[in-house]
Scaffold this motif. Structure first.
Motif, short mmCIF file in Angstrom:
data_model
loop_
_atom_site.label_atom_id
_atom_site.label_comp_id
_atom_site.label_asym_id
_atom_site.label_seq_id
_atom_site.Cartn_x
_atom_site.Cartn_y
_atom_site.Cartn_z
N HIS A 44 0.86 -1.21 0.00
CA HIS A 44 0.00 0.00 0.00
C HIS A 44 0.88 1.24 0.00
O HIS A 44 1.75 1.39 0.86
CB HIS A 44 -0.92 0.02 1.22
CG HIS A 44 -1.75 1.27 1.31
ND1 HIS A 44 -2.72 1.57 0.38
CD2 HIS A 44 -1.74 2.28 2.20
CE1 HIS A 44 -3.29 2.73 0.70
NE2 HIS A 44 -2.70 3.18 1.79
N PHE A 138 -3.88 -0.61 4.73
CA PHE A 138 -2.70 -1.46 4.72
C PHE A 138 -2.96 -2.77 5.45
O PHE A 138 -2.59 -3.85 4.97
CB PHE A 138 -1.52 -0.73 5.36
CG PHE A 138 -0.27 -1.58 5.43
CD1 PHE A 138 0.62 -1.62 4.37
CD2 PHE A 138 0.00 -2.35 6.56
CE1 PHE A 138 1.77 -2.42 4.43
CE2 PHE A 138 1.14 -3.15 6.63
CZ PHE A 138 2.02 -3.17 5.56
N ARG A 141 -5.14 -5.13 3.35
CA ARG A 141 -4.44 -5.68 2.20
C ARG A 141 -3.37 -6.68 2.64
O ARG A 141 -3.20 -7.74 2.02
CB ARG A 141 -3.80 -4.55 1.39
CG ARG A 141 -4.83 -3.63 0.72
CD ARG A 141 -4.13 -2.48 0.00
NE ARG A 141 -3.28 -2.98 -1.07
CZ ARG A 141 -3.71 -3.27 -2.29
NH1 ARG A 141 -4.99 -3.12 -2.59
NH2 ARG A 141 -2.87 -3.70 -3.21
#
Length: 224
Positions: A44, A138, A141
């Motif tokens: 990210h 973040f 992900r």
């Protein structure tokens, strides 16, 4: 300081090339802060944030392997590509068999690291760019194994696996948890892009498998 994250990264091989080695690749003993930042940005990244690596845990034993690889002697210049795109000049062909060279690479075998880092919002952050928003993006992900591009360990052919380490999760032990301090010598910290890509170096010391990484940009350290 922004929100902190912990990410475990590992792979079969890695090569964090020393810049002083010109002809053939020789890896640093451990991952560089710039390579660690690259792994985080692969998961990210936005212009609104800047990743800062706080510390690196060296989990596996530092082991080296030497191989020989085929590499090209030169590459097509950016000017030739732009001229070909504009149609002003034809781009010459690159004959691979004539450009190919065999070069030795001293690389790391089965490296594994735990990266502790945080991010800070930059001057281009908008009203919707909150620290909590990017932190949650973040985390989501990383937990799902998502990334913008496959992270790698120094060279693109050495792809990296990663897993998010939760706040309440016990950190894995380092191979060097009972070892004495190890001076790793001068190492590339990162490139300072605001000063025409000048390199910044620092001298890491591994204490029981943990390397404390300074933020040289915040500290205002000049490149060597």
């Amino acid at each position: 300081m922004g929100y902190g994250v912990r990410l475990q990264v590992w792979g079969e091989y890695a090569c964090f090339t020393r810049p002083e080695m010109k002809a053939e690749r020789v890896s640093y003993d451990v991952i560089t802060p710039s390579a660690a930042r690259g792994v985080l940005e692969a998961i990210h990244w936005k212009p609104a944030l800047r990743w800062v690596v706080d510390r690196i845990h060296v989990l596996n034993e530092i082991r080296f392997d030497t191989i020989r690889r085929n590499e090209l002697e030169s590459k097509i210049s950016a000017g030739a590509i732009k001229s070909a795109m504009k149609g002003t000049k034809l781009m010459g062909q690159q004959v691979i068999t004539e450009e190919r060279q065999q070069r030795a690479t001293m690389m790391l075998r089965k490296p594994s690291y735990l990266i502790e880092a945080h991010f800070e919002l930059t001057s281009v952050a908008g009203e919707t760019d909150t620290a909590e928003k990017h932190y949650n993006m973040f985390i989501r992900r990383a937990r799902q194994g998502q990334c913008f591009h496959r992270p790698y360990l120094g060279c693109r052919e050495f792809d990296a696996h990663f897993a998010y380490v939760e706040d309440d999760e016990v950190l894995p032990d380092s191979f060097y948890c009972d070892a004495t301090d190890m001076d790793l010598g001068w190492m590339l910290w990162d490139m300072e892009y605001s000063r025409e890509m000048e390199p910044l170096f620092y001298r890491p010391v591994m204490h029981q498998g943990i390397i404390e990484v300074p933020d040289l940009l915040r500290e205002g350290v000049k490149p060597l």
